[in-house]
Scaffold this motif. Sequence first.
Motif, PDB file in Angstrom:
ATOM      1  N   UNK A  57     -13.744  -0.581   2.982  1.00 15.33           N
ATOM      2  CA  UNK A  57     -13.705   0.864   2.769  1.00 15.33           C
ATOM      3  C   UNK A  57     -15.089   1.343   2.332  1.00 15.33           C
ATOM      4  N   UNK A  84     -10.611  -2.702   9.348  1.00 17.02           N
ATOM      5  CA  UNK A  84      -9.556  -2.393   8.378  1.00 17.02           C
ATOM      6  C   UNK A  84      -8.194  -2.430   9.042  1.00 17.02           C
ATOM      7  N   UNK A 113      -2.775   3.378  15.344  1.00 21.67           N
ATOM      8  CA  UNK A 113      -4.237   3.309  15.432  1.00 21.67           C
ATOM      9  C   UNK A 113      -4.687   2.029  16.127  1.00 21.67           C
TER      10      UNK A 113
ATOM     11  N   UNK B 325      -3.623  11.996   2.155  1.00 19.22           N
ATOM     12  CA  UNK B 325      -3.057  11.459   3.390  1.00 19.22           C
ATOM     13  C   UNK B 325      -4.163  10.962   4.322  1.00 19.22           C
ATOM     14  N   UNK B 328      -5.328   7.658   3.098  1.00 14.40           N
ATOM     15  CA  UNK B 328      -4.395   6.581   3.455  1.00 14.40           C
ATOM     16  C   UNK B 328      -4.583   6.190   4.913  1.00 14.40           C
ATOM     17  N   UNK B 329      -4.633   7.209   5.753  1.00 14.11           N
ATOM     18  CA  UNK B 329      -4.757   6.933   7.186  1.00 14.11           C
ATOM     19  C   UNK B 329      -6.047   6.177   7.494  1.00 14.11           C
ATOM     20  N   UNK B 330      -7.119   6.584   6.803  1.00 12.30           N
ATOM     21  CA  UNK B 330      -8.389   5.888   7.038  1.00 12.30           C
ATOM     22  C   UNK B 330      -8.306   4.445   6.552  1.00 12.30           C
ATOM     23  N   UNK B 331      -7.664   4.246   5.393  1.00 14.68           N
ATOM     24  CA  UNK B 331      -7.573   2.897   4.839  1.00 14.68           C
ATOM     25  C   UNK B 331      -6.823   1.969   5.782  1.00 14.68           C
ATOM     26  N   UNK B 332      -5.834   2.494   6.488  1.00 16.58           N
ATOM     27  CA  UNK B 332      -5.078   1.616   7.378  1.00 16.58           C
ATOM     28  C   UNK B 332      -5.602   1.671   8.806  1.00 16.58           C
ATOM     29  N   UNK B 334      -7.468   4.398  10.639  1.00 16.00           N
ATOM     30  CA  UNK B 334      -7.786   5.571  11.461  1.00 16.00           C
ATOM     31  C   UNK B 334      -9.301   5.759  11.528  1.00 16.00           C
TER      32      UNK B 334
END
Lengths: 235, 418
Positions: A57, A84, A113, B325, B328-332, B334
């Motif tokens: 991250x 990720x 994704x 949100x 979260x989306x970026x962490x998983x 996106x």
Amino acid sequence: MADLISLKEIKRYYDVGGEIVRALDGIDLIIEPNEYISIMGPSGSGKSTLMNMIGCLDTPTKGVYEFEGELVHEMDDNQLASIRNRKIGFVFQTFNLLPKATALRNVEVPLIYANISKSERIEKAEKALNAVGLHDRMHHKPNELSGGQRQRVAIARALVNDPSILLADEPTGNLDSKSGVEIMKILDSLHDDGNTIILVTHEEYIADHADRTINLFDGKIKEDIKTNKRIRVSS
Amino acid sequence: MAKFSHVNSTIREGFRMAIEAIRQNKLRSILTLLGISIGVFSVIGVMTAIRTLESSVNSQLDILGTNTFTINKSPAIQIHGPGGNRKIRQRKNITYAHYEEIKRKAKLPLRVSVLDGTGERNIRYKDKTLKKSAELRGADEWALRSINAYLADGRNFTPDDIRFARNVTILGPDILDILFPFEDPLGKAIKIKGIDYTVIGVTERKGQAFGQSQDYFVLIPISLYIQRFSNRWTSLGIVFEAESADMYEKTMDEAIGLMRVIRKVPVGEENDFSILSNEELMETFAGFTGGIKIFAGSVSVIALLVAGIGIMNIMLVSVTERIKEIGIRKAIGATRRDILTQFLMEAIFLSQFGGVVGVILGIAGGNVVAIVLNVPAVVPMDWAFYGMAVCSLIGIGFGIYPAWRAANLDPIESLRFE
């Protein structure tokens, strides 16, 4: 055995109003597959920053980060997002589920994704939810689930893409002790199944589940000890 | 292929997010939609109304007969400034003598006839009278052809009726309905300004043009008309019919040339008379609708601009509300593009939805004109398409900045956001 993760001289500095904060100040760390590691340390010691770093991250200000041989410190945003998505599963203290989506839907999102077809997504998501014992709660939204159930949904979401590593940031921090025990049981058995797990915690008894404990202080590794206290269930 | 399906699934996800977001904030979304809807409604409504008018005009282009044009003192529709008006008023009247001379000299026209009209209310049969004044027309034996009307019953004027100024009349069906609801009118005498006229014919019903009945008229011989109804302002219309469409231009040129000679217009000066043709009517009408189109267009542009700003505003709020949100989306997994697409989809969806509502209301509203004019309803597919395309552009144009902001949020900060 090839290294899963290798951090060399990792530094992460923040500029907070002109003052440089050294969140990570020279971390060297090797993590091998199927390790079960806990990261401990007081607040401000850099636990979360290290976690975010390992979880791709965040990127280091300086240093070399290799993840399965890929040079993470040189990656752009899209590559980081991809790693990720494919290689890392996150479990957060506050669960971080999408509040309006059902459990199934939440578990499905990483697969969207990852560009996986709808039928396969549902199949995988159902399987992941079954694995954490939520087969009868799939169509419930987070606010219809208990804390422990929410965290299990989060674990299912983290695992659904078969990641190389599971990162759990205070996974029991928001749970009552009984739910906490359940979650730790799940993590333990996931490790027994061959998963690599990193726990961030400040609870000694949680850290004790791990085979190796890393103590951070002021952005540096103070201690790195193999514990093996846990009575392993032989497979 | 993989790329395509990825885009496809992202779009579907965005679509789903959009519907969820709209459902969660019904009032807010409706107000945003309303802005777009009103903008689209105004443009589609006006364009549909104009399209209706145009089709009405096109279908009723037979106000004048085919291959026919008329020379009048003043134009049918005056769109000149005040100075221009005076110039027209100062023109010499067109007299019966002018008509006779041009009729004698013109070689090309199939026929030349004469026509004039005035409003007259004092028309009665026994105890039945008209409530509003009728179009009283002085005509010759060609008049029916000039106004593109057909006899339903009885006979036309004969040259002798005209020459000897006989007290005869042909009635339009609307007049017939009022004066002779239950009687055969032929051979009966109606009174116009107290003088008897024998009804010799009635015409077929033509219906409406420009929202006015074309059947509310009384024809009498032009000779009588000049004796009894003319005054110092009376100026006749001379109707020319060309042999064919090919001869139309030449016939018109000859008529204009002769008219200039007869009225002694010096070389180099403008005509002191006006030509009325179906083409000219259409052109004048097109000029008129063109103006309305430009006006409606610019009003709509402003309305849509305001609506677009509304969408941008709501999208910025939406991004702020969903920072967590997004984290979260970026962490998983996106990517920026995933997030950008999702928010852009939401903006486009909002504007498209508003657009559809606007198009439907606009077409419905515009077709009220069709109902009033009693012509078939019109569905301007091209304008509906333009409307939707513009909505997409607005969605993209005003959604791109909020979406870009969402896409560039820092995942760690976003996750920490409460």
